[in-house]
Structure formats: structure tokens, C-alpha cells
Design a protein around this motif. Structure first.
Motif, PDB file in Angstrom:
ATOM      1  N   PRO A  49      -6.435  -6.485   0.594  1.00  0.00           N
ATOM      2  CA  PRO A  49      -7.191  -5.232   0.016  1.00  0.00           C
ATOM      3  C   PRO A  49      -6.152  -3.910   1.093  1.00  0.00           C
ATOM      4  O   PRO A  49      -6.926  -2.858   0.804  1.00  0.00           O
ATOM      5  N   ALA A  50      -6.651  -3.720   3.043  1.00  0.00           N
ATOM      6  CA  ALA A  50      -6.939  -2.911   3.736  1.00  0.00           C
ATOM      7  C   ALA A  50      -5.332  -2.613   3.712  1.00  0.00           C
ATOM      8  O   ALA A  50      -5.209  -1.409   4.104  1.00  0.00           O
ATOM      9  N   THR A  51      -4.649  -3.545   3.796  1.00  0.00           N
ATOM     10  CA  THR A  51      -3.240  -3.294   3.780  1.00  0.00           C
ATOM     11  C   THR A  51      -2.562  -2.119   2.419  1.00  0.00           C
ATOM     12  O   THR A  51      -2.137  -1.236   2.921  1.00  0.00           O
ATOM     13  N   LYS A  52      -3.245  -2.925   1.183  1.00  0.00           N
ATOM     14  CA  LYS A  52      -3.238  -2.268  -0.177  1.00  0.00           C
ATOM     15  C   LYS A  52      -3.751  -0.463   0.561  1.00  0.00           C
ATOM     16  O   LYS A  52      -2.841   0.198  -0.573  1.00  0.00           O
ATOM     17  N   LEU A  53      -4.857  -0.869   0.566  1.00  0.00           N
ATOM     18  CA  LEU A  53      -5.299   0.740   0.963  1.00  0.00           C
ATOM     19  C   LEU A  53      -4.783   1.738   1.397  1.00  0.00           C
ATOM     20  O   LEU A  53      -4.427   2.745   1.753  1.00  0.00           O
ATOM     21  N   CYS A  54      -3.765   1.100   2.965  1.00  0.00           N
ATOM     22  CA  CYS A  54      -3.379   1.892   3.748  1.00  0.00           C
ATOM     23  C   CYS A  54      -1.886   2.373   3.084  1.00  0.00           C
ATOM     24  O   CYS A  54      -1.302   3.607   2.998  1.00  0.00           O
ATOM     25  N   TYR A  55      -1.530   1.610   1.783  1.00  0.00           N
ATOM     26  CA  TYR A  55      -0.286   2.125   1.610  1.00  0.00           C
ATOM     27  C   TYR A  55      -0.166   3.145   0.345  1.00  0.00           C
ATOM     28  O   TYR A  55      -0.163   3.860   0.635  1.00  0.00           O
TER      29      TYR A  55
END
Length: 106
Positions: free
Chosen positions: A49-55
Motif C-alpha cells: 500500500p505504501a508503494t501504491k501511495l507513492c505512485y
């Protein structure tokens, strides 16, 4: 004889205390290892989820930066190339940072 019993009693107490500490230490290590494993699994579950949030943040900032660069270009501002370069490299950094952090920790 009384002196011999005191010495024997002291040795028994010492060995009993050391045995209790050894058992307590082994038990604490087992609980600590379980806690570390649980914390590791919790942290790794947050990376997707954190990676998707950064994207997603990168996409929004990319759109805002693109609009800002276009408006500067349309108005004839001489600072357009610097704005475009900073916008481009900020988007690249955000994407690369998210990818590298994910691959480093997982």
C-alpha cells in the motif's frame, strides 16, 4: 560441620539461581524472536500500500507539475526549462525511491 553446610547451601542457592536465570533467558529469547517475526510481517504487509501511495502521489504531482510547466511555457516565461527539469526529476525520484525501498526491504 555447620560451616560445611553453609558452603553447600550457598552453592545450591547459587546453582539454583543460575538455572532460573538460564531458563528465563531462553524463554525471553523465544518470545523476543516471535515478536521480531511478527513485527517483520507487519512491516512487510505495509509496503505494497505504501508503494501504491507513492505512485499515486507521484501521478498527482506529475499532473500539477505538467500544468505548471505548460502555463509557464504558454506565458513565455524564460524559466520554463528549469521548471520542467525539476518537475521531471522529482517524478523520476519518487518512482525510483518507491521501487528501491520496496526491493530493499522485501
Amino acid at each position: 560441620m555447620s560451616h560445611l553446610n553453609d558452603s553447600t547451601m550457598r552453592k545450591r542457592i547459587l546453582f539454583s539461581t543460575l538455572g532460573v536465570f538460564a531458563v528465563a533467558t531462553a524463554f525471553a529469547q523465544g518470545q523476543g524472536l516471535a515478536g521480531i517475526n511478527e513485527a517483520t510481517s507487519m512491516m512487510t504487509s505495509y509496503f505494497d500500500p505504501a508503494t501504491k501511495l507513492c505512485y499515486a502521489i507521484g501521478a498527482v504531482l506529475g499532473l500539477v507539475g505538467g500544468i505548471k510547466t505548460y502555463s509557464k511555457f504558454s506565458s513565455g516565461d524564460p524559466d520554463t526549462s528549469k521548471t520542467a527539469a525539476s518537475w521531471f526529476f522529482a517524478c523520476i525520484f519518487l518512482i525510483v525511491a518507491a521501487t528501491i525501498l520496496r526491493s530493499f526491504f522485501l
